[in-house]
Design a protein around this motif. Structure first.
Motif, PDB file in Angstrom:
ATOM      1  N   LEU A   3       0.461  -1.262  -0.052  1.00 47.89           N
ATOM      2  CA  LEU A   3       0.401   0.044   0.053  1.00 47.89           C
ATOM      3  C   LEU A   3       0.608   0.881  -0.389  1.00 47.89           C
ATOM      4  N   GLY A   4       0.713   2.444  -0.921  1.00 45.77           N
ATOM      5  CA  GLY A   4       1.073   3.640  -0.563  1.00 45.77           C
ATOM      6  C   GLY A   4      -0.254   4.951  -0.306  1.00 45.77           C
ATOM      7  N   ILE A   5       0.225   5.414   1.124  1.00 38.51           N
ATOM      8  CA  ILE A   5      -0.966   6.341   1.066  1.00 38.51           C
ATOM      9  C   ILE A   5      -0.528   8.537   1.053  1.00 38.51           C
ATOM     10  N   ALA A   6      -0.810   8.595   0.829  1.00 43.66           N
ATOM     11  CA  ALA A   6      -0.845  10.196   0.952  1.00 43.66           C
ATOM     12  C   ALA A   6      -2.140  10.592   1.439  1.00 43.66           C
ATOM     13  N   MET A   7      -2.155  11.997   2.634  1.00 48.51           N
ATOM     14  CA  MET A   7      -3.088  12.473   2.945  1.00 48.51           C
ATOM     15  C   MET A   7      -2.980  13.870   3.053  1.00 48.51           C
ATOM     16  N   GLN A   8      -4.546  14.142   3.673  1.00 43.62           N
ATOM     17  CA  GLN A   8      -4.514  16.186   3.560  1.00 43.62           C
ATOM     18  C   GLN A   8      -2.919  16.589   3.973  1.00 43.62           C
ATOM     19  N   GLU A   9      -2.670  15.804   5.199  1.00 43.80           N
ATOM     20  CA  GLU A   9      -1.228  16.677   6.224  1.00 43.80           C
ATOM     21  C   GLU A   9      -0.591  16.098   5.142  1.00 43.80           C
ATOM     22  N   HIS A  10       0.264  16.399   4.613  1.00 39.36           N
ATOM     23  CA  HIS A  10       1.339  15.593   4.212  1.00 39.36           C
ATOM     24  C   HIS A  10       2.032  14.635   5.054  1.00 39.36           C
ATOM     25  N   GLY A  11       2.240  15.150   6.006  1.00 38.13           N
ATOM     26  CA  GLY A  11       3.009  13.710   6.724  1.00 38.13           C
ATOM     27  C   GLY A  11       4.168  13.559   6.287  1.00 38.13           C
ATOM     28  N   LEU A  12       5.371  14.542   5.728  1.00 37.09           N
ATOM     29  CA  LEU A  12       6.736  14.665   5.850  1.00 37.09           C
ATOM     30  C   LEU A  12       7.394  14.486   6.913  1.00 37.09           C
ATOM     31  N   MET A  13       8.270  13.961   6.924  1.00 35.33           N
ATOM     32  CA  MET A  13       8.922  14.232   8.206  1.00 35.33           C
ATOM     33  C   MET A  13       9.915  15.478   8.529  1.00 35.33           C
ATOM     34  N   GLN A  40       2.923  18.054  -0.945  1.00 34.76           N
ATOM     35  CA  GLN A  40       2.265  16.937  -1.311  1.00 34.76           C
ATOM     36  C   GLN A  40       2.886  16.784  -2.723  1.00 34.76           C
ATOM     37  N   ARG A  41       3.414  17.004  -3.887  1.00 31.17           N
ATOM     38  CA  ARG A  41       3.691  16.367  -4.317  1.00 31.17           C
ATOM     39  C   ARG A  41       5.130  15.123  -3.872  1.00 31.17           C
ATOM     40  N   VAL A  42       6.260  15.747  -2.679  1.00 33.75           N
ATOM     41  CA  VAL A  42       6.807  14.802  -2.238  1.00 33.75           C
ATOM     42  C   VAL A  42       6.020  13.868  -1.669  1.00 33.75           C
ATOM     43  N   SER A  43       5.075  14.335  -0.765  1.00 31.00           N
ATOM     44  CA  SER A  43       3.734  13.215  -0.751  1.00 31.00           C
ATOM     45  C   SER A  43       3.438  11.968  -1.656  1.00 31.00           C
ATOM     46  N   ILE A  44       3.092  12.540  -2.753  1.00 30.31           N
ATOM     47  CA  ILE A  44       2.869  11.214  -3.044  1.00 30.31           C
ATOM     48  C   ILE A  44       3.967  10.623  -3.943  1.00 30.31           C
ATOM     49  N   ALA A  45       5.161  11.076  -4.315  1.00 33.84           N
ATOM     50  CA  ALA A  45       6.011  10.425  -4.805  1.00 33.84           C
ATOM     51  C   ALA A  45       6.672   9.312  -3.381  1.00 33.84           C
ATOM     52  N   ARG A  46       5.836  10.102  -2.217  1.00 31.92           N
ATOM     53  CA  ARG A  46       6.931   8.912  -1.371  1.00 31.92           C
ATOM     54  C   ARG A  46       5.637   8.035  -1.735  1.00 31.92           C
ATOM     55  N   ALA A  47       4.427   8.396  -1.431  1.00 30.67           N
ATOM     56  CA  ALA A  47       3.867   6.621  -1.500  1.00 30.67           C
ATOM     57  C   ALA A  47       4.191   5.917  -2.426  1.00 30.67           C
ATOM     58  N   LEU A  48       4.224   6.745  -3.760  1.00 31.47           N
ATOM     59  CA  LEU A  48       4.311   5.918  -5.037  1.00 31.47           C
ATOM     60  C   LEU A  48       5.850   4.920  -5.174  1.00 31.47           C
ATOM     61  N   ALA A  49       6.298   5.288  -3.856  1.00 30.39           N
ATOM     62  CA  ALA A  49       8.292   4.837  -3.585  1.00 30.39           C
ATOM     63  C   ALA A  49       8.170   3.572  -4.451  1.00 30.39           C
ATOM     64  N   LEU A  50       7.909   2.078  -3.737  1.00 29.13           N
ATOM     65  CA  LEU A  50       7.677   0.997  -3.332  1.00 29.13           C
ATOM     66  C   LEU A  50       6.772   0.304  -4.301  1.00 29.13           C
TER      67      LEU A  50
END
Lengths: 256, 287
Positions: free
Chosen positions: B109-119, B170-180
C-alpha cells in the motif's frame, strides 16, 4: 524562540543582560555596605576580593572542577538512562506502564533520603555522580516520553500503513520527532545535575563545592559560602546556555 | 430497491473491471473487493455511531476510484479501512485476495493524506527514500531520483519540507507513496489544503503521474470536479450512516488535460454528480 544572527539584535540582547545584572550587582553592593541583611549578605566587592585571593582562588577552582566533573558524568549517565528507559517502553509497549510507574517511584524518593544509601552502596567518591544522575534521569525520561506523545497522528498512519517494525519506527520516525523535546529536557537537566552533584557532596564526599559549602556554613565563612554558591550557579548557567545554543543552532538545521 | 441498487453496483464493478482488464491485459491481482463492509464506532455511555453501513464495491486492477460525499459521511473511514488503519465491524475487505493487514506487511500500500506527513528533518530525497528504510530494504537510488523527476522536483532533492511550498510538499508526499511501487494507492484529500489554482494544477499533475503507470487508486475528495477529472468511477456516499448512493462511470478519454474540463461531456458529468450530491445532502436528516 530562535534569535536571529543579526549583530544589532545580538548587541541589544546582550545589553539587556548587562543592564539587568548591573542593576542587581549595584543593589547588592549597596545592601552589603549598609548591612541591610546583617552579616549574611556581605558586599559583592568583598566576596570577589576574597575569591581572588590566591589561596581561596585555588581552593575554589579545585572544588569547582571536581563538582563540574561529578555533574557532567552524572548528567551523561542520567540522560542516557532516562532516554534508554523511555525508548525501551516504546519498543516493548507492554513494559511501558511498568517503566512509567518505576520511574515515578524512583523520582518520588527524596534525594536526601537516598544519600546515606548511596554512600553505603556506591561509596563516598561516587555518590555525587549518582545523585546528579538521579536528578537528571527523570527530567529526561519525562521529556522523551512527552516527545513520543507528540508524534503527529499522520506519522503514526505512515508507521502503520508501511507495516513498520517497532524498532525501525523508533529509529526513523519516533525518536527524531522526540528530539526537540529531549533537548528541552536536557536543558532543564543541566541545572538539576549541578544541584544533584552538590547535594551528593554534602553526604561526605572528599572534595567539591558541596563540601566547601557545608564547611563554610559550619565555620561561618560567609565569603567562602557565597563564592561557592556563585560558582555552582555559574556552572548551571553555562550548562543551560550551551544546550540552549545547541537548541537554537542545531534544531533549525535539522528542519525544525 | 436497496438490493437492486447493490446489484447494479456489483454489475458495474464487474463490467468496468472487465474493460480495464482488457485494456491493461493483466493486473487482476490488484482487485479490491469490499463485501458488506460496516463500521460502527462506540462512543462513551453506550452510544454508537454507524459511520459506514453496508458497502459493497469491486474495484478492478488499475482502476481509479473517487469517493465523494458530504462531510462526515464516512468516506475517510471507508478509506482508512482499506488502508488497514481501521477494522470493519462487519463484512470484509480483500485486496488481491489478502486482508489489508497482510498487504501492509508486504508493503503493497502507498498512502498520501491531506496533511503531507513528511518528516521535517529529512530532505525531499530522503523523505521519498524513507519507505525503503522503513521496510528494511536497500534504498533504490535510481527509483528515488526517477520519482523526484516524475513529480518535477529534481532541483529540490536537498530541500527540507519547511523550504517547500504546500503544493511541493504534497508532490513529495505522493512520490513517497509511490516509492515501493504499491499495488494500491490510497489518497485522502491530498490536495485539500491547497488553494483552488494550485489544486487544479496538482490534479493535472497527478493525472499525468497516474497515467504513466496506472495503479489501483482510491481517492477521497470533497471536490466533484477533482473526482470527475481523475477517476474511472466516482462513488457518491450518502451521509451517516455512509452507504453508496450512486456509482458513476466516467468515460472521459485518457490522458485528460486541463482542456478536458472544458468539454461538454465533462460539464454534464459534473452537473449530474453535483446535483446528486446536493440531493443526498438535502435528503439527509439534519445533524
Amino acid at each position: 524562540m530562535y534569535v536571529g544572527t543579526c549583530p544589532v539584535n545580538f548587541i541589544s540582547e546582550a545589553l539587556k543582560w548587562v543592564v539587568g545584572l548591573g542593576m542587581l550587582f549595584v543593589l547588592w553592593e549597596v545592601a552589603g555596605q549598609q548591612s541591610w541583611l546583617g552579616k549574611a549578605l556581605p558586599p559583592l566587592s568583598s566576596i570577589v576580593s576574597y575569591a581572588m585571593e590566591p589561596r581561596s582562588y585555588e581552593l575554589l577552582m579545585r572544588s569547582a572542577s571536581i563538582t563540574a566533573s561529578n555533574a557532567l558524568y552524572g548528567f551523561l549517565i542520567g540522560s542516557i538512562v532516562g532516554w534508554a528507559i523511555a525508548c525501551s517502553g516504546q519498543i516493548w509497549p507492554p513494559m511501558k506502564k511498568g517503566l512509567d510507574t518505576l520511574s515515578t517511584f524512583v523520582n518520588a524518593i527524596p534525594l536526601i533520603a537516598l544519600g546515606p544509601l548511596l554512600i553505603v552502596t556506591v561509596g563516598e567518591q561516587s555518590t555525587p555522580m549518582a545523585t546528579a544522575a538521579l536528578a537528571v534521569f527523570f527530567t529526561v525520561f519525562v521529556a522523551v516520553l512527552g516527545g513520543f506523545e507528540r508524534v503527529p497522528s499522520v506519522h503514526d498512519d505512515v508507521i502503520r500503513t508501511y507495516g513498520v517494525t517497532r524498532w525501525r519506527a523508533l529509529c526513523f520516525i519516533e525518536f527524531p520527532n522526540a528530539l526537540p523535546s529531549l533537548i528541552d529536557g536536557l536543558k532543564l537537566g543541566a541545572s538539576s545535575a549541578v544541584l544533584g552533584a552538590i547535594l551528593g557532596e554534602w553526604f561526605g564526599a572528599p572534595a567539591g563545592l558541596g563540601v566547601l559549602i557545608v564547611s563554610a556554613m559550619q565555620n561561618f565563612q560567609i565569603n567562602l559560602l557565597w563564592s561557592a554558591a556563585f560558582l555552582g550557579t555559574a556552572m548551571s548557567g553555562i550548562g543551560f546556555f550551551v544546550l540552549a545554543l545547541l537548541q537554537q543552532k542545531l534544531l533549525p538545521r535539522l528542519g525544525w | 430497491m436497496m438490493s437492486n441498487l447493490h446489484d447494479v453496483i456489483r454489475l458495474e464493478g464487474f463490467l468496468s473491471r472487465q474493460e480495464v482488464c482488457m485494456e491493461a491485459g493483466n493486473q487482476s491481482t490488484s482487485d479490491i473487493v469490499l463485501e458488506g463492509v460496516r463500521k460502527r464506532f462506540e462512543l462513551a455511555k453506550g452510544q454508537v455511531i454507524d459511520a459506514v453501513e453496508h458497502v459493497d464495491l469491486n474495484i478492478a486492477g488499475g482502476e481509479f476510484i473517487a469517493l465523494i460525499g458530504p462531510s462526515g459521511c464516512g468516506k475517510s473511514t471507508l478509506l482508512r479501512m482499506v488502508a488497514g488503519l481501521e477494522t470493519p465491524s462487519h463484512g470484509q475487505i480483500k485486496i488481491a485476495g489478502q486482508t489489508p493487514n497482510e498487504c501492509i506487511k508486504q508493503q503493497k500500500l502507498g498512502i498520501a493524506m491531506q496533511e503531507h506527513g513528511l518528516m521535517p528533518w529529512l530532505s525531499a530525497w530522503d523523505n521519498i527514500a524513507l519507505p525503503f528504510r522503513l521496510a528494511g530494504l536497500p534504498v533504490d537510488i535510481d527509483r528515488v531520483h526517477e520519482l523526484l523527476a516524475l513529480v518535477g522536483l529534481d532541483e529540490f532533492a536537498n530541500a527540507l519540507p519547511k523550504q517547500l511550498s504546500g503544493g511541493m510538499k504534497q508532490r513529495v508526499s505522493i512520490a513517497r507513496a509511490l516509492a515501493l511501487e504499491p499495488q494500491v494507492l490510497i489518497l485522502d484529500e491530498p490536495f485539500g489544503a491547497l488553494d483552488a489554482v494550485t489544486r487544479r494544477l496538482m490534479n493535472n499533475e497527478l493525472q499525468r503521474i497516474w497515467s504513466r503507470k496506472p495503479t489501483t487508486t482510491i481517492l477521497v475528495t470533497h471536490s466533484v470536479e477533482e473526482a470527475v477529472f481523475l477517476a474511472d468511477r466516482v462513488c457518491l456516499m450518502s451521509p451517516r450512516p455512509g452507504r453508496l448512493a450512486l456509482v458513476e462511470p466516467i468515460t472521459l478519454e485518457r490522458p485528460r488535460s486541463l482542456e478536458t474540463m472544458q468539454t461538454a461531456e465533462f460539464r454534464n458529468l459534473l452537473a449530474k454528480l453535483t446535483a446528486a450530491l446536493d440531493e443526498v445532502c438535502m435528503s439527509a436528516p439534519a445533524q
